[in-house]
Design an enzyme around this catalytic site. Sequence first.
Site, PDB file in Angstrom:
ATOM      1  N   VAL A 102     -12.350 -11.320  42.173  1.00 33.61           N
ATOM      2  CA  VAL A 102     -11.251 -11.342  41.207  1.00 33.61           C
ATOM      3  C   VAL A 102     -10.326 -10.187  41.541  1.00 33.61           C
ATOM      4  O   VAL A 102     -10.739  -9.194  42.130  1.00 33.61           O
ATOM      5  CB  VAL A 102     -11.736 -11.254  39.738  1.00 33.61           C
ATOM      6  CG1 VAL A 102     -12.494 -12.509  39.353  1.00 33.61           C
ATOM      7  CG2 VAL A 102     -12.567 -10.021  39.499  1.00 33.61           C
ATOM      8  N   SER A 103      -9.070 -10.318  41.121  1.00 34.30           N
ATOM      9  CA  SER A 103      -8.087  -9.318  41.526  1.00 34.30           C
ATOM     10  C   SER A 103      -7.796  -8.260  40.467  1.00 34.30           C
ATOM     11  O   SER A 103      -7.217  -7.242  40.779  1.00 34.30           O
ATOM     12  CB  SER A 103      -6.790 -10.004  41.954  1.00 34.30           C
ATOM     13  OG  SER A 103      -6.322 -10.825  40.921  1.00 34.30           O
ATOM     14  N   THR A 104      -8.173  -8.480  39.232  1.00 38.69           N
ATOM     15  CA  THR A 104      -7.894  -7.474  38.207  1.00 38.69           C
ATOM     16  C   THR A 104      -9.133  -7.210  37.369  1.00 38.69           C
ATOM     17  O   THR A 104     -10.046  -8.041  37.304  1.00 38.69           O
ATOM     18  CB  THR A 104      -6.750  -7.920  37.266  1.00 38.69           C
ATOM     19  OG1 THR A 104      -7.157  -9.109  36.599  1.00 38.69           O
ATOM     20  CG2 THR A 104      -5.454  -8.153  38.016  1.00 38.69           C
ATOM     21  N   GLN A 132     -10.236  -9.763  34.642  1.00 42.01           N
ATOM     22  CA  GLN A 132     -10.802 -11.047  35.036  1.00 42.01           C
ATOM     23  C   GLN A 132     -12.316 -10.884  35.201  1.00 42.01           C
ATOM     24  O   GLN A 132     -12.803  -9.801  35.495  1.00 42.01           O
ATOM     25  CB  GLN A 132     -10.188 -11.531  36.347  1.00 42.01           C
ATOM     26  CG  GLN A 132      -8.722 -11.885  36.232  1.00 42.01           C
ATOM     27  CD  GLN A 132      -8.141 -12.314  37.567  1.00 42.01           C
ATOM     28  OE1 GLN A 132      -8.570 -11.864  38.614  1.00 42.01           O
ATOM     29  NE2 GLN A 132      -7.155 -13.188  37.516  1.00 42.01           N
ATOM     30  N   ALA A 163     -11.066  -6.626  43.526  1.00 43.73           N
ATOM     31  CA  ALA A 163     -10.070  -5.961  44.367  1.00 43.73           C
ATOM     32  C   ALA A 163      -8.842  -6.846  44.444  1.00 43.73           C
ATOM     33  O   ALA A 163      -8.941  -8.067  44.363  1.00 43.73           O
ATOM     34  CB  ALA A 163     -10.618  -5.717  45.772  1.00 43.73           C
TER      35      ALA A 163
END
Length: 185
Positions: free
Chosen positions: A10-12, A15, A37
Amino acid sequence: MNQRIGYAGVSTDDQHLDLQRDALKKSGCSIIYEEKASGKSANRVELGNCLKALRAGDTLVVWRLDRLGRSLQDLVKIVTDLERAGVGFESLIEKIETTSATGKLTFHVFAALSEFERNLIRERTQAGLAAARARGRSGGRKPKLDAKQIREIKTLLKDPSIAVSTVAKRYGISRTTLYKYVGAA
């Protein structure tokens, strides 16, 4: 021993990996590498660890294609590298897997589209540069100083009582830029 190894990302921070983790476990993954990341980040440590752990005959499983690659080009490179190493690839949501002829065909269509897109961008860039040159424009940043200003600066710098930083400030440039135009003289 052939393994199904999962990668979840996941990017945030807001999430969660739960949905991906559950889907990967359900699909038979014995090991799951997890990462929070930015997708744009080139430094995805767990992805690197996951790719190093894979052996010929293993299958890398992701929940969705966008969890693996930062772009289509990046995704194609990763999957091509896996294929060369004898590692299969599977995306659960898109139902793409490279262990069958149909899955390989589907993925290679994506790869061809990616290459087509890169070529179009290159052609447009070249056409734009040619059109600009035809109008008398060349690429790059406009010069900070013109010939008259360079002559004035050289004259000012002949006076040892005038500091280089004072001259640079007067013309609104850095000392480095000043030296670029007039040298260290």
